[in-house]
Design a protein around this motif. Structure first.
Motif, PDB file in Angstrom:
ATOM      1  N   PHE A  93       0.602  -1.743  -0.264  1.00  0.00           N
ATOM      2  CA  PHE A  93       0.146  -0.109  -0.167  1.00  0.00           C
ATOM      3  C   PHE A  93       0.690   0.973   0.275  1.00  0.00           C
ATOM      4  N   THR A  94       0.059   2.419  -0.122  1.00  0.00           N
ATOM      5  CA  THR A  94       0.577   3.708  -0.499  1.00  0.00           C
ATOM      6  C   THR A  94       1.364   4.195   0.627  1.00  0.00           C
ATOM      7  N   PHE A  95       0.856   3.333   2.516  1.00  0.00           N
ATOM      8  CA  PHE A  95       0.703   3.836   4.020  1.00  0.00           C
ATOM      9  C   PHE A  95       1.494   2.620   4.300  1.00  0.00           C
ATOM     10  N   SER A  96       1.782   2.410   5.393  1.00  0.00           N
ATOM     11  CA  SER A  96       2.629   1.039   6.454  1.00  0.00           C
ATOM     12  C   SER A  96       1.496   0.799   7.675  1.00  0.00           C
ATOM     13  N   GLU A  97       0.294   1.652   7.731  1.00  0.00           N
ATOM     14  CA  GLU A  97      -0.148   1.447   8.955  1.00  0.00           C
ATOM     15  C   GLU A  97      -1.646   0.683   8.176  1.00  0.00           C
ATOM     16  N   LYS A  98      -1.881  -0.411   9.690  1.00  0.00           N
ATOM     17  CA  LYS A  98      -2.623  -1.269   9.180  1.00  0.00           C
ATOM     18  C   LYS A  98      -3.631  -0.770  10.061  1.00  0.00           C
ATOM     19  N   ILE A  99      -4.672   0.035   8.828  1.00  0.00           N
ATOM     20  CA  ILE A  99      -5.952   0.828   9.518  1.00  0.00           C
ATOM     21  C   ILE A  99      -7.322   0.161   8.179  1.00  0.00           C
ATOM     22  N   GLU A 100      -7.856   0.675   8.900  1.00  0.00           N
ATOM     23  CA  GLU A 100     -10.125   0.327   7.976  1.00  0.00           C
ATOM     24  C   GLU A 100      -9.557   0.512   7.001  1.00  0.00           C
ATOM     25  N   LYS A 101      -9.065   1.229   6.131  1.00  0.00           N
ATOM     26  CA  LYS A 101      -9.124   2.503   4.587  1.00  0.00           C
ATOM     27  C   LYS A 101      -8.339   0.702   4.214  1.00  0.00           C
ATOM     28  N   ARG A 102      -7.411   0.108   4.641  1.00  0.00           N
ATOM     29  CA  ARG A 102      -6.340  -1.270   3.932  1.00  0.00           C
ATOM     30  C   ARG A 102      -6.709  -2.171   4.343  1.00  0.00           C
ATOM     31  N   LYS A 103      -8.464  -2.179   5.024  1.00  0.00           N
ATOM     32  CA  LYS A 103      -8.737  -4.347   4.769  1.00  0.00           C
ATOM     33  C   LYS A 103      -9.901  -3.908   3.276  1.00  0.00           C
ATOM     34  N   ILE A 104      -9.825  -5.013   3.060  1.00  0.00           N
ATOM     35  CA  ILE A 104     -11.276  -5.108   1.847  1.00  0.00           C
ATOM     36  C   ILE A 104     -11.726  -6.833   2.136  1.00  0.00           C
ATOM     37  N   ARG A 105     -12.797  -7.129   1.560  1.00  0.00           N
ATOM     38  CA  ARG A 105     -13.135  -8.857   1.451  1.00  0.00           C
ATOM     39  C   ARG A 105     -12.553  -9.736   1.201  1.00  0.00           C
ATOM     40  N   GLN A 106     -12.477 -10.752   2.223  1.00  0.00           N
ATOM     41  CA  GLN A 106     -11.277 -11.956   1.606  1.00  0.00           C
ATOM     42  C   GLN A 106     -11.313 -12.176  -0.166  1.00  0.00           C
ATOM     43  N   VAL A 107     -12.659 -12.577  -0.417  1.00  0.00           N
ATOM     44  CA  VAL A 107     -12.179 -12.403  -1.541  1.00  0.00           C
ATOM     45  C   VAL A 107     -12.146 -11.891  -2.746  1.00  0.00           C
ATOM     46  N   ALA A 108     -12.105 -10.683  -2.624  1.00  0.00           N
ATOM     47  CA  ALA A 108     -11.421  -9.558  -3.248  1.00  0.00           C
ATOM     48  C   ALA A 108      -9.927  -9.483  -2.908  1.00  0.00           C
ATOM     49  N   ALA A 109      -9.571  -9.863  -1.279  1.00  0.00           N
ATOM     50  CA  ALA A 109      -8.334  -9.702  -1.124  1.00  0.00           C
ATOM     51  C   ALA A 109      -7.762 -10.737  -1.606  1.00  0.00           C
ATOM     52  N   ASP A 110      -8.147 -11.920  -2.268  1.00  0.00           N
ATOM     53  CA  ASP A 110      -7.413 -13.534  -3.347  1.00  0.00           C
ATOM     54  C   ASP A 110      -7.525 -13.197  -4.245  1.00  0.00           C
ATOM     55  N   ALA A 111      -8.616 -12.268  -4.864  1.00  0.00           N
ATOM     56  CA  ALA A 111      -8.291 -11.956  -6.131  1.00  0.00           C
ATOM     57  C   ALA A 111      -6.739 -10.618  -6.474  1.00  0.00           C
ATOM     58  N   LEU A 112      -7.356 -10.108  -5.770  1.00  0.00           N
ATOM     59  CA  LEU A 112      -6.436  -8.948  -5.659  1.00  0.00           C
ATOM     60  C   LEU A 112      -4.689  -8.983  -5.639  1.00  0.00           C
ATOM     61  N   VAL A 113      -4.076 -10.215  -5.096  1.00  0.00           N
ATOM     62  CA  VAL A 113      -2.608 -11.010  -4.551  1.00  0.00           C
ATOM     63  C   VAL A 113      -2.909 -11.329  -6.040  1.00  0.00           C
ATOM     64  N   GLN A 114      -3.008 -11.713  -6.588  1.00  0.00           N
ATOM     65  CA  GLN A 114      -3.374 -12.395  -7.783  1.00  0.00           C
ATOM     66  C   GLN A 114      -2.445 -11.310  -8.777  1.00  0.00           C
ATOM     67  N   LEU A 115      -3.813 -10.254  -8.958  1.00  0.00           N
ATOM     68  CA  LEU A 115      -3.887  -8.923  -9.434  1.00  0.00           C
ATOM     69  C   LEU A 115      -1.988  -8.750  -9.867  1.00  0.00           C
ATOM     70  N   PHE A 116      -1.500  -7.998  -8.058  1.00  0.00           N
ATOM     71  CA  PHE A 116       0.027  -7.532  -7.885  1.00  0.00           C
ATOM     72  C   PHE A 116       1.370  -8.930  -7.642  1.00  0.00           C
ATOM     73  N   ALA A 117       0.667  -9.936  -8.420  1.00  0.00           N
ATOM     74  CA  ALA A 117       1.907 -11.140  -8.943  1.00  0.00           C
ATOM     75  C   ALA A 117       1.535 -10.626 -10.338  1.00  0.00           C
ATOM     76  N   GLY A 118       0.580 -10.880 -11.053  1.00  0.00           N
ATOM     77  CA  GLY A 118       1.049 -10.591 -12.152  1.00  0.00           C
ATOM     78  C   GLY A 118       1.502  -9.862 -12.482  1.00  0.00           C
TER      79      GLY A 118
END
Length: 167
Positions: free
Chosen positions: A97-122
């Motif tokens: 993320f553009t910031f390091s804090e683990k705050i609310e605006k960094r959270k995302i739903r699990q299914v979206a997080a899984d897809a986001l990890v794949q997107l970032f890896a690609g």
């Protein structure tokens, strides 16, 4: 995230009922489209489309969705989450993320997080750097932000760059 109707019945902010089990406003006097397995099998025929004109608003009214937990619920400037809705499966995705804090605006739903990890890896494999900026915001946080923007720039301008709470 506009005001949800009190009680157990679903309704829109304009008083229209919402079909139980869907995110669509209830329309009276209309037939339901046939189920997918009832569509004609003709390969040359264009597939039936959902009644877009019945599921969008041409004005500024906002419909509160009936199934906010559905990952396919359409949330935009016309369809909102209930004010008290918070996803039960919010996680911190394992992406930069553009910031390091683990705050609310960094959270995302699990299914979206899984897809986001794949997107970032690609993207990384392709040499494209990505970084998260903002994800989940509670209704109360979005209300605070939106109200501040309205005070600064007025309602009409604020709506051009900030989401109405719940949308």
């Amino acid at each position: 995230n506009e005001n949800a109707a009190a009680g157990s019945s679903d309704s829109t902010t304009t008083g229209e009922p919402v079909q139980s089990g869907t995110d669509e406003p209830t329309k009276t006097g209309q037939e339901e489209p046939p189920a997918d397995d009832q569509q004609p099998a003709d390969a040359n025929q264009t597939p039936a489309k959902p009644p877009v004109s019945d599921s969008t608003n041409d004005d500024d009214s906002i419909v509160v969705v009936a199934q906010p937990e559905s990952v396919t619920a359409l949330i935009n400037k016309h369809f909102a989450l209930p004010e008290d809705y918070e996803p039960a499966d919010l996680v911190y995705p394992d992406v930069p993320f553009t910031f390091s804090e683990k705050i609310e605006k960094r959270k995302i739903r699990q299914v979206a997080a899984d897809a986001l990890v794949q997107l970032f890896a690609g993207a990384k494999e392709d040499g494209v750097p990505l970084a998260g900026v903002s994800a989940y915001r509670s209704y109360s946080r979005q209300k605070t932000l939106f109200d501040n923007y309205v005070r600064e720039d007025g309602l009409e301008k604020a709506r051009t760059y900030s989401a109405v709470p719940g949308t």
